[in-house]
Write a protein that holds these residues in place. Structure first.
Motif, short mmCIF file in Angstrom:
data_model
loop_
_atom_site.label_atom_id
_atom_site.label_comp_id
_atom_site.label_asym_id
_atom_site.label_seq_id
_atom_site.Cartn_x
_atom_site.Cartn_y
_atom_site.Cartn_z
N ARG A 331 0.84 -1.20 0.00
CA ARG A 331 0.00 0.00 0.00
C ARG A 331 0.88 1.24 0.00
O ARG A 331 1.93 1.28 0.65
N TRP A 332 0.44 2.25 -0.74
CA TRP A 332 1.10 3.56 -0.75
C TRP A 332 0.06 4.61 -0.42
O TRP A 332 -0.93 4.76 -1.13
N ASP A 333 0.29 5.36 0.65
CA ASP A 333 -0.71 6.32 1.11
C ASP A 333 -0.49 7.73 0.60
O ASP A 333 -1.37 8.59 0.74
N GLY A 334 0.68 8.00 0.01
CA GLY A 334 0.97 9.36 -0.43
C GLY A 334 0.64 9.59 -1.89
O GLY A 334 -0.07 8.81 -2.54
N SER A 335 1.18 10.67 -2.43
CA SER A 335 1.00 11.00 -3.84
C SER A 335 1.68 9.95 -4.72
O SER A 335 2.78 9.49 -4.41
N GLN A 336 1.03 9.57 -5.82
CA GLN A 336 1.61 8.58 -6.72
C GLN A 336 2.87 9.11 -7.40
O GLN A 336 3.80 8.34 -7.69
N GLY A 337 2.93 10.39 -7.66
CA GLY A 337 4.15 10.98 -8.23
C GLY A 337 5.32 10.83 -7.28
O GLY A 337 6.44 10.51 -7.69
N LYS A 338 5.06 11.05 -5.99
CA LYS A 338 6.12 10.89 -4.99
C LYS A 338 6.55 9.43 -4.90
O LYS A 338 7.73 9.13 -4.66
N ARG A 339 5.59 8.50 -5.07
CA ARG A 339 5.94 7.08 -5.05
C ARG A 339 6.95 6.75 -6.14
O ARG A 339 7.95 6.06 -5.90
N VAL A 340 6.72 7.27 -7.35
CA VAL A 340 7.61 6.97 -8.48
C VAL A 340 9.00 7.53 -8.25
O VAL A 340 10.01 6.83 -8.41
N ILE A 341 9.08 8.80 -7.89
CA ILE A 341 10.42 9.40 -7.76
C ILE A 341 11.15 8.88 -6.52
O ILE A 341 12.37 8.76 -6.53
N ALA A 342 10.40 8.54 -5.46
CA ALA A 342 11.05 7.96 -4.28
C ALA A 342 11.62 6.58 -4.63
O ALA A 342 12.75 6.25 -4.24
N GLY A 343 10.85 5.79 -5.38
CA GLY A 343 11.34 4.47 -5.78
C GLY A 343 12.57 4.57 -6.66
O GLY A 343 13.51 3.77 -6.53
N GLN A 344 12.59 5.55 -7.56
CA GLN A 344 13.75 5.72 -8.43
C GLN A 344 14.97 6.11 -7.62
O GLN A 344 16.07 5.58 -7.85
N ARG A 345 14.80 6.99 -6.67
CA ARG A 345 15.95 7.43 -5.87
C ARG A 345 16.48 6.31 -4.99
O ARG A 345 17.68 6.24 -4.72
N VAL A 346 15.59 5.42 -4.56
CA VAL A 346 16.04 4.30 -3.73
C VAL A 346 16.77 3.26 -4.57
O VAL A 346 17.83 2.77 -4.18
N MET A 347 16.24 2.93 -5.74
CA MET A 347 16.77 1.80 -6.51
C MET A 347 17.92 2.18 -7.43
O MET A 347 18.80 1.37 -7.69
N GLN A 348 17.93 3.41 -7.94
CA GLN A 348 18.99 3.82 -8.87
C GLN A 348 20.20 4.34 -8.12
O GLN A 348 20.06 5.06 -7.13
N ALA A 349 21.37 4.01 -8.64
CA ALA A 349 22.60 4.43 -7.97
C ALA A 349 22.87 5.92 -8.11
O ALA A 349 23.52 6.52 -7.26
N ALA A 350 22.39 6.53 -9.18
CA ALA A 350 22.62 7.97 -9.40
C ALA A 350 21.42 8.53 -10.15
O ALA A 350 21.34 8.43 -11.37
N SER A 351 20.48 9.09 -9.42
CA SER A 351 19.22 9.50 -10.02
C SER A 351 19.30 10.90 -10.64
O SER A 351 20.17 11.71 -10.32
N ASP A 352 18.34 11.15 -11.50
CA ASP A 352 18.18 12.43 -12.19
C ASP A 352 17.99 13.55 -11.17
O ASP A 352 17.15 13.47 -10.27
#
Length: 460
Positions: A331-352
């Motif tokens: 479950r994700w309770d926050g904004s879906q946009g924040k879900r995407v960018i948070a996931g990218q920052r966690v999984m990618q070694a060097a994010s945009d």
């Protein structure tokens, strides 16, 4: 004192390893080979439900793209696979999940420092605290389906899937002895992988693609074709995948794109990056149909120019709820946009550095922004898949391990996976079973598409 601290850390890792190993009691590793189709599965209904949430004018294009091959169909059916996988056994070894980890959702990109890295590169379905087996099953299955599409034998396809999982497992063991900070800073430079290739022609082609030139053609490499008109710089249309908004018949596409960009910059960017962004002005916007699974999701490209006419290409995309949440993985309770960018920052070694999210003015829709991917680097995944398939699947497996390790305890993952090849064999066997399910669903889908086309023709 130093020896005592090192001993304490090692003892802690051994305890985590034992914890991971104990999870085998609940779900033995050989049980991961099984695939039991849920009795209520209806893949066409799931696909149509997803399709109903896409822009009407682009639904036919999505159907056409999914009809091209079994691998294209797999790319477009993360929803169906999520429905199936939530009904399968999993040990509870959790991390940030990509959610759609098929072979073509890995790729090369430029880090903020200008280094060419290889990483997971699609996060529309990402969700935290999901069993790692979901991503592994989808990756292994995509290996089998892609290998079959490319004409490899079934025994070869199984071996490739097994090698992808083996590289994942072996990489997890390497990461398990590192500190969290060391794991977080691990990178996958693409040059290192290219250097291992024995094919000289492929080596030279990849080296050319990786090379970062200084000419004007490299500064606009991420853009579609642009031209300077009497109204300033404009993006050249290429319908149906690249169209001006005034040509779109969908009401959902009627948005104030400049205002949305401004909102993303104001609300989503940290001040140093926002200061950089203010040196650019928006010149033009177009609608873009992206990917296979994402066709029909609202997506816009913005062309920005500095005062000295240096271009910057940005992409806005609507963030829909993850298929993992839709089918009960979390479950994700926050904004879906924040879900995407948070996931990218966690999984990618060097994010945009330009990652940002914002909601629409009525808070009914969620969006995220990123820099447009570099085209010459974007083609590298296709080139590697087509010309160096065994090496490519191993690279993807090892890369996924590093991405998962950033949000987990790698020692727990290592404890469950083990030093033997039980998990490699089990997930390769699962991939072979589920690839048959994909082939069956694909044939059903194509027949349904043919029947629908025949009905329309008869009506005319």
């Amino acid at each position: 004192m130093a020896n005592a601290e090192a001993h304490r850390i090692e003892r802690g890792r051994r305890e985590l390893y034992k914890l991971g190993k104990s999870l085998r009691d609940g779900v033995p590793r050989d049980a991961l080979a099984d695939y039991d189709p849920p009795p209520s599965r209806d893949p066409l209904a799931i696909i149509e439900t997803t399709l109903a949430d896409r822009l009407p004018s682009l639904r036919p294009l999505r159907r056409d793209l999914m009809s091209e091959s079994a691998f294209a169909f797999l790319r477009g059916t993360a929803d169906v696979m999520a429905f199936d996988l939530v009904h399968q056994r999993a040990p509870g070894v959790r991390a940030q999940a990509g959610g759609d980890c098929h072979l073509m959702n890995f790729g090369a990109f430029l880090s903020p420092e200008g280094n060419v890295l290889f990483d997971v590169n699609d996060f529309d379905e990402t969700l935290p605290d999901v069993d790692i087996v979901h991503d592994l099953r989808r990756l292994a299955t995509s290996v089998v389906v892609a290998a079959d599409d490319m004409g490899y034998s079934r025994s070869q396809a199984r071996d490739f899937a097994r090698r992808a999982v083996k590289c994942y497992r072996e990489r997890i063991f390497q990461l398990a002895v590192m500190s969290p900070l060391e794991v977080w800073n691990v990178r996958v430079p693409l040059r290192d992988m290219v250097g291992t290739l024995r094919d000289r022609v492929l080596h030279d082609r990849l080296s050319t693609a990786i090379y970062t030139g200084k000419g004007p053609e490299n500064r606009i490499d991420g853009l579609p074709r642009i031209e300077k008109t009497d109204k300033g710089w404009r993006i050249v249309e290429k319908p149906p995948k690249l169209s001006r908004f005034e040509r779109m018949s969908d009401g959902e596409a009627d948005m104030d794109i400049p205002a949305l960009f401004e909102q993303l910059i104001r609300q989503g960017l940290q001040e140093p990056v926002a200061t950089l962004f203010r040196r650019y002005s928006l010149c033009d916007c177009v609608f873009k149909a992206v990917g296979v699974g994402s066709v029909g999701v609202f997506c816009a490209i913005g062309l920005f120019m500095s005062d000295d006419e240096q271009p910057l290409a940005m992409q806005i995309k609507e963030a829909k709820p993850s298929v993992l949440e839709r089918f009960g993985f979390g479950r994700w309770d926050g904004s879906q946009g924040k879900r995407v960018i948070a996931g990218q920052r966690v999984m990618q070694a060097a994010s945009d550095i330009f990652l940002a999210s914002a909601d629409s003015s009525d808070a009914a829709r969620r969006f995220y922004m990123r820099q447009l991917k570099t085209r010459r680097l974007g083609s590298i995944s296709e080139l590697l898949k087509d010309k160096a398939f065994p090496s490519y699947v191993e690279l993807c497996g090892g890369t996924l391990a590093r991405a998962h390790a950033r949000s987990s305890q790698p020692a727990i993952l290592a404890g469950y996976l083990g030093k033997g090849e039980a998990v490699d064999d089990a997930l390769a066997s699962f991939a072979m079973l589920y690839a048959r399910q994909i082939e069956s669903d694909f044939e059903t889908f194509r027949l349904a598409q043919g029947a629908a086309t025949s009905d329309k023709t008869a009506a005319v």
